[in-house]
Design a protein around this motif. Structure first.
Motif, PDB file in Angstrom:
ATOM      1  N   LYS A 139       0.817  -1.226   0.000  1.00  0.00           N
ATOM      2  CA  LYS A 139       0.000   0.000   0.000  1.00  0.00           C
ATOM      3  C   LYS A 139       0.848   1.273   0.000  1.00  0.00           C
ATOM      4  CE  LYS A 139      -0.846   0.278   4.988  1.00  0.00           C
ATOM      5  NZ  LYS A 139       0.323  -0.521   5.357  1.00  0.00           N
ATOM      6  N   GLY A 184       0.962   5.605   9.028  1.00  0.00           N
ATOM      7  CA  GLY A 184       1.727   4.713   9.901  1.00  0.00           C
ATOM      8  C   GLY A 184       2.952   5.415  10.470  1.00  0.00           C
ATOM      9  N   TYR A 216       2.265   6.966  13.819  1.00  0.00           N
ATOM     10  CA  TYR A 216       2.318   6.004  14.933  1.00  0.00           C
ATOM     11  C   TYR A 216       3.757   5.575  15.199  1.00  0.00           C
ATOM     12  CZ  TYR A 216      -2.702   6.042  14.738  1.00  0.00           C
ATOM     13  OH  TYR A 216      -4.007   6.472  14.767  1.00  0.00           O
ATOM     14  N   ARG A 217       4.547   5.462  14.126  1.00  0.00           N
ATOM     15  CA  ARG A 217       5.960   5.127  14.309  1.00  0.00           C
ATOM     16  C   ARG A 217       6.682   6.268  15.039  1.00  0.00           C
ATOM     17  NH1 ARG A 217       8.356   1.122  10.408  1.00  0.00           N
ATOM     18  NH2 ARG A 217       6.580   0.041   9.514  1.00  0.00           N
ATOM     19  N   ARG A 271      11.965   3.416  10.198  1.00  0.00           N
ATOM     20  CA  ARG A 271      11.747   2.192   9.390  1.00  0.00           C
ATOM     21  C   ARG A 271      12.212   0.922  10.089  1.00  0.00           C
ATOM     22  NH1 ARG A 271       7.702   3.077   7.152  1.00  0.00           N
ATOM     23  NH2 ARG A 271       7.595   5.308   7.364  1.00  0.00           N
ATOM     24  N   ALA A 313       8.453  -0.363  14.317  1.00  0.00           N
ATOM     25  CA  ALA A 313       7.158  -0.826  13.784  1.00  0.00           C
ATOM     26  C   ALA A 313       6.362  -1.545  14.874  1.00  0.00           C
ATOM     27  CB  ALA A 313       7.387  -1.764  12.599  1.00  0.00           C
ATOM     28  N   ALA A 360       5.111   0.975  17.286  1.00  0.00           N
ATOM     29  CA  ALA A 360       3.986   1.710  16.687  1.00  0.00           C
ATOM     30  C   ALA A 360       2.704   0.898  16.813  1.00  0.00           C
ATOM     31  CB  ALA A 360       4.292   1.998  15.222  1.00  0.00           C
ATOM     32  N   SER A 361       2.812  -0.392  16.540  1.00  0.00           N
ATOM     33  CA  SER A 361       1.635  -1.256  16.617  1.00  0.00           C
ATOM     34  C   SER A 361       1.113  -1.292  18.061  1.00  0.00           C
ATOM     35  CB  SER A 361       2.023  -2.646  16.106  1.00  0.00           C
ATOM     36  OG  SER A 361       0.968  -3.536  16.235  1.00  0.00           O
ATOM     37  N   SER A 367      -0.537   2.045  19.061  1.00  0.00           N
ATOM     38  CA  SER A 367      -1.740   2.345  18.278  1.00  0.00           C
ATOM     39  C   SER A 367      -3.003   1.708  18.850  1.00  0.00           C
ATOM     40  CB  SER A 367      -1.544   1.919  16.823  1.00  0.00           C
ATOM     41  OG  SER A 367      -1.571   0.519  16.716  1.00  0.00           O
ATOM     42  N   ARG A 425      -4.711   7.410  19.406  1.00  0.00           N
ATOM     43  CA  ARG A 425      -5.392   7.525  18.117  1.00  0.00           C
ATOM     44  C   ARG A 425      -6.107   8.874  18.020  1.00  0.00           C
ATOM     45  NH1 ARG A 425      -4.664   2.916  15.763  1.00  0.00           N
ATOM     46  NH2 ARG A 425      -5.678   3.774  13.935  1.00  0.00           N
ATOM     47  N   ARG A 463      -4.252   2.121   8.323  1.00  0.00           N
ATOM     48  CA  ARG A 463      -5.080   0.980   8.720  1.00  0.00           C
ATOM     49  C   ARG A 463      -6.558   1.361   8.821  1.00  0.00           C
ATOM     50  NH1 ARG A 463      -0.556  -0.227   8.513  1.00  0.00           N
ATOM     51  NH2 ARG A 463       0.622  -1.944   9.430  1.00  0.00           N
ATOM     52  N   ARG A 517       1.694  -8.971  14.396  1.00  0.00           N
ATOM     53  CA  ARG A 517       1.302  -7.577  14.145  1.00  0.00           C
ATOM     54  C   ARG A 517      -0.075  -7.523  13.479  1.00  0.00           C
ATOM     55  NH1 ARG A 517       3.447  -2.643  11.346  1.00  0.00           N
ATOM     56  NH2 ARG A 517       5.019  -3.703  10.125  1.00  0.00           N
ATOM     57  N   ARG A 563      -7.719  -5.091  17.693  1.00  0.00           N
ATOM     58  CA  ARG A 563      -7.833  -4.070  18.744  1.00  0.00           C
ATOM     59  C   ARG A 563      -9.261  -3.521  18.774  1.00  0.00           C
ATOM     60  NH1 ARG A 563      -4.016  -0.362  15.172  1.00  0.00           N
ATOM     61  NH2 ARG A 563      -5.603   0.531  13.822  1.00  0.00           N
TER      62      ARG A 563
HETATM   63  O1   DC Z   1       1.941   1.034   8.079  1.00  0.00           O
HETATM   64  P1   DC Z   1       3.019   0.864   9.152  1.00  0.00           P
HETATM   65  O2   DC Z   1       3.625  -0.501   9.156  1.00  0.00           O
HETATM   66  O3   DC Z   1       4.061   1.932   9.066  1.00  0.00           O
HETATM   67  O4   DC Z   1       2.249   1.080  10.560  1.00  0.00           O
HETATM   68  C1   DC Z   1       2.876   0.874  11.787  1.00  0.00           C
HETATM   69  C2   DC Z   1       1.816   0.584  12.851  1.00  0.00           C
HETATM   70  O5   DC Z   1       1.041   1.758  13.085  1.00  0.00           O
HETATM   71  C3   DC Z   1       0.811  -0.485  12.486  1.00  0.00           C
HETATM   72  O6   DC Z   1       1.254  -1.774  12.884  1.00  0.00           O
HETATM   73  C4   DC Z   1      -0.450  -0.074  13.199  1.00  0.00           C
HETATM   74  C5   DC Z   1      -0.320   1.417  13.341  1.00  0.00           C
HETATM   75  N1   DC Z   1      -1.196   2.170  12.443  1.00  0.00           N
HETATM   76  C6   DC Z   1      -2.498   2.367  12.844  1.00  0.00           C
HETATM   77  O7   DC Z   1      -2.894   1.848  13.890  1.00  0.00           O
HETATM   78  N2   DC Z   1      -3.332   3.131  12.095  1.00  0.00           N
HETATM   79  C7   DC Z   1      -2.920   3.677  10.937  1.00  0.00           C
HETATM   80  N3   DC Z   1      -3.757   4.432  10.211  1.00  0.00           N
HETATM   81  C8   DC Z   1      -1.590   3.454  10.498  1.00  0.00           C
HETATM   82  C9   DC Z   1      -0.756   2.676  11.262  1.00  0.00           C
END
Ligand code: DC
Length: 235
Positions: free
Chosen positions: A23, A42, A45-46, A87, A92, A95-96, A99, A105, A136, A186, A193
């Motif tokens: 994506k 993302g 969140y990172r 990165r 990552a 971030a997860s 989030s 959020r 997401r 992940r 969630r």
């Molecule tokens: O797309 P990414 O791998 O860079 O996203 C990292 C984390 O951020 C992903 O595991 C969940 C969170 N995320 C989210 O909860 N909502 C989003 N719109 C984008 C990312």
């Protein structure tokens, strides 16, 4: 990037999907082709995860995550977006984890909506005619009114192989089984969630890239976007 000084509504392309679905590559290419601004949600969140790790907090520390998310604004986020540390896989995962916190959020929502509705142009004070946001929950929560929503996915084994070759290309040592397991964990956390889980919007165009290369995915996405009734006639 095409810029305008008008306040005509922004044409929003919302792209959601799991990690390594393609994506991000697709979103960047669509934005460049359409002359739209692009936001990798993302990365926000990172950025929260990275701030937390750099301050020595555990990514599970909800209070610290909320404070970090509330502390981010355009001035602090934009330089962080280009930080290569963003990165890393450890970021990552952080971030997860951050989030899942509803207040995190909520703190990031206004920034994303403002970007979508007033996408920055190439020069200060200008706006683009549209925006491509990938993440997401862009089509389900951030911009449910977006005229073009796509849900990009691929089999988890295909995504793990893509991620493995990305990691190896950066010189990192990586083992397929470990990458696959991380991806499954992940996926489960992002989809299960309570708040804004990863899922397609009801009116999203489903694009399974398991058997596609980047060019095929781009063509399919462009065909869908062009078919939308609100697609601007200047493009
Ligand atoms: O797309 P990414 O791998 O860079 O996203 C990292 C984390 O951020 C992903 O595991 C969940 C969170 N995320 C989210 O909860 N909502 C989003 N719109 C984008 C990312």
């Amino acid at each position: 990037m095409t810029t305008l000084m008008t306040s005509s509504p922004s044409f929003i392309v919302a792209i959601d999907g799991p990690a390594a679905s393609g994506k991000g590559t697709l979103a960047r290419r669509l934005a460049a082709t359409l002359g739209f601004a692009h936001l990798d949600t993302g990365a926000l969140y990172r950025a929260v995860g990275l701030s937390l790790l750099r301050a020595g907090h555990a990514p599970e520390d909800g209070a610290a995550a909320i404070a970090a998310a509330r502390g981010l604004d355009a001035a602090t986020v934009l330089p962080l977006m280009n930080d290569p540390a963003l990165r890393q896989d450890v970021v990552a995962v952080a971030a997860s984890k951050v989030s899942v916190v509803p207040e995190v959020r909520a703190a990031l929502l206004d920034f994303q909506r403002d970007f979508a509705n007033h996408p920055p142009g190439g020069a200060p004070g200008t706006v683009s005619r549209g925006a491509v946001l990938d993440g997401r929950d862009v089509g389900t929560v951030v911009c449910p009114q977006a005229p073009a929503k796509l849900f990009v996915t691929a089999d988890v084994e295909v995504r793990a192989r893509r991620r493995l070759s990305e990691l190896r290309n950066t010189g990192a040592e990586a083992i397929y089984d470990a990458v696959l397991e991380d991806m499954k964990v992940r996926d489960a956390r992002d989809s299960q969630r309570a708040v804004a889980p990863l899922k397609p919007a009801v009116d999203a165009f489903l694009l399974d890239t398991s058997m596609m290369d980047a060019d095929q995915a781009f063509i399919a996405a462009m065909d869908f976007i062009r078919s939308r009734p609100a697609f601007p006639d200047f493009l």
